[in-house]
Design a protein around this motif. Structure first.
Motif, PDB file in Angstrom:
ATOM      1  N   UNK A  67      45.336  49.230  36.195  1.00 53.36           N
ATOM      2  CA  UNK A  67      44.059  49.936  36.285  1.00 53.36           C
ATOM      3  C   UNK A  67      42.897  49.091  35.761  1.00 53.36           C
ATOM      4  N   UNK A  68      43.191  48.090  34.918  1.00 53.61           N
ATOM      5  CA  UNK A  68      42.118  47.271  34.349  1.00 53.61           C
ATOM      6  C   UNK A  68      41.473  46.345  35.375  1.00 53.61           C
ATOM      7  N   UNK A  69      42.110  46.131  36.531  1.00 59.15           N
ATOM      8  CA  UNK A  69      41.536  45.269  37.572  1.00 59.15           C
ATOM      9  C   UNK A  69      40.713  46.142  38.517  1.00 59.15           C
ATOM     10  N   UNK A  70      39.392  45.928  38.633  1.00 56.12           N
ATOM     11  CA  UNK A  70      38.559  46.754  39.516  1.00 56.12           C
ATOM     12  C   UNK A  70      39.038  46.677  40.965  1.00 56.12           C
ATOM     13  N   UNK A  71      38.790  47.754  41.704  1.00 52.45           N
ATOM     14  CA  UNK A  71      39.237  47.829  43.093  1.00 52.45           C
ATOM     15  C   UNK A  71      38.601  46.750  43.954  1.00 52.45           C
ATOM     16  N   UNK A  72      37.317  46.425  43.664  1.00 51.03           N
ATOM     17  CA  UNK A  72      36.632  45.439  44.495  1.00 51.03           C
ATOM     18  C   UNK A  72      37.142  44.013  44.275  1.00 51.03           C
ATOM     19  N   UNK A  73      37.883  43.764  43.175  1.00 59.75           N
ATOM     20  CA  UNK A  73      38.417  42.432  42.899  1.00 59.75           C
ATOM     21  C   UNK A  73      39.819  42.221  43.464  1.00 59.75           C
TER      22      UNK A  73
END
Length: 422
Positions: free
Chosen positions: A27-33
């Motif tokens: 969850x710590x990785x943003x969706x746009x990345x």
């Protein structure tokens, strides 16, 4: 001992592996990345298996792999996060498609000698078999009892027919169990941390409420001091107003004016203005106190919720641990016996003169079980120990009947359980 055997040579089945390359992001990785593809496309890979090509050098075998990205916080990488089964899957693909030589043989009672199936060896054990004058270590792949009129008259033991060791599945199962345990532990620490933050917020809100209450008391004290300064000890704001009105009437009745008259009216107006200012401040402080009390109540509710989540996380972690239970013959002989952990029920078997027993998996529990039966003869002496393995699934057989082959009875049953990871 085997008089002869069959030698099977397995040729290479494929030279390349291909499949889907899936990645699970924390969850710590943003969706746009996160990498994106079209809706009808997935990431894939192609890998060459081994160095030699052979006749099947251009054949392909599918082997999907998965990668779970590691999590990071302010201290760096979170321990026990991040996992990839790429190496295990490719090793398994090599083992499944690589060339090999397998020896297989069926052995009857004449070749077993004094060895007893199920007692001296079991399915999965590696034993040494004399074939062609050589001792060859082979795995036991099957044990069959040949019976006539309800009695065992011969044994048929199959050895070989597969590679001696294959640790891929065992390593994968151990890795899944370790990740599940550490995941539950991280969740429990997260809940405990949130509970601590909620308690700190509740303490801060209570401190703000105390400060607001102190300010309200101070404002009320100032108003009381002003009233006492104008009309004497014990005076209130209404008393001061009455005194000023009475004094104003006296001035008007007496026709007094000048500087004295001008000084009393401004004093009265100033006292009345101060009173309303103090009342407005008191109202504001009371509103602040009510808001602080509301925040304290919300924080306390969040703390209780966090404590409930912590208890639930501890319960879920406990479900992942292996368990062992014991049962003695006297507990199921007269009536069905439920094990203390609530997973099994043991029922006696009057048809076999109480020599046998039926073990029933209760509820919807799923997992693997090792059942160890300690037997005794009619004189109370040791009658041998037998072990049964069972995979308990919600849609499979959940009743297991056991009766000793020899004329003995069950003295004690030990059940070791490992829950199924979903």
């Amino acid at each position: 001992m085997a008089t002869d055997g069959e030698l099977t040579v397995v040729r290479r089945l494929a030279g390349y592996a291909y499949g889907q390359w899936s990645v699970d992001w924390p969850e710590s990785v943003p969706e746009e990345q996160r990498p994106k593809l079209a809706d009808d496309r997935e990431h894939g890979y192609v890998h060459r298996l081994g160095s030699g090509s052979g006749r099947m050098g251009r054949r392909f075998v599918r082997a999907d792999v998965s990668v779970t990205a590691a999590e990071y916080d302010k201290n760096g990488r979170v321990p026990h996060t991040g996992y990839s089964n790429v190496e295990d899957v490719l090793d398994a693909a090599v083992a499944q498609t690589d060339e090999d030589a397998l020896v297989e043989r069926a052995i009857t009672r004449d070749g077993l000698g004094v060895l007893r199936p199920g007692v001296d060896f079991r399915v999965g054990d590696v034993v040494e078999v004399m074939i062609w004058g050589c001792a060859v270590p082979l795995p036991v792949t099957a044990i069959e009892a040949v019976t006539e009129a309800g009695a065992v008259v011969d044994w048929r033991v199959t050895v070989g027919g597969q590679v001696v060791s294959d640790d891929v599945e065992r390593k994968r199962a151990n890795a899944d169990l370790e990740r599940a345990v550490w995941g539950e532990r991280r969740e429990r620490l997260k809940v405990a941390r949130e509970a601590g933050e909620a308690k700190a917020a509740a303490a801060a809100a209570q401190s703000s409420a105390d400060a607001a209450d102190a300010k309200a008391v101070a404002a009320d004290g100032k108003a009381k001091k002003l009233a006492e300064a104008l009309s004497g000890g014990g005076a209130t704001i209404p008393t001061v107003m009455a005194d000023l009105q009475r004094l104003n009437r006296q001035l008007q009745q007496n026709g007094e004016g000048g500087a004295a008259d001008q000084g009393l009216i401004p004093a009265y107006i100033a006292a009345n203005t101060k009173r309303w200012e103090l009342q407005a401040e008191l109202d504001r402080q009371q509103d602040a106190l009510a808001e602080a009390n509301r925040k304290a109540t919300d924080a306390n509710t969040a703390a209780l919720k966090a404590q409930e989540d912590l208890a639930l996380a501890e319960k879920r972690e406990n479900r992942l641990r292996p368990k062992i239970t014991f049962a003695h013959q006297s507990q199921w002989l007269r009536a069905p016996y439920d094990t203390p952990d609530g997973l099994f029920r043991i029922e006696g078997d009057s048809a076999s003169l109480d020599r046998g027993a039926t073990i029933v998996a209760r509820g919807t529990w799923e997992g693997d079980a090792v059942m160890i039966m300690s037997n005794m003869n009619g004189f109370g002496n040791d009658g041998g120990t037998e072990i049964r393995f069972a995979q308990i699934r919600d849609d499979g057989d959940r009743r297991f009947f056991y009766k000793p082959v020899a004329l003995v009875g069950i003295r004690q049953i030990v059940i070791l359980t490992v829950p199924r990871l979903v």
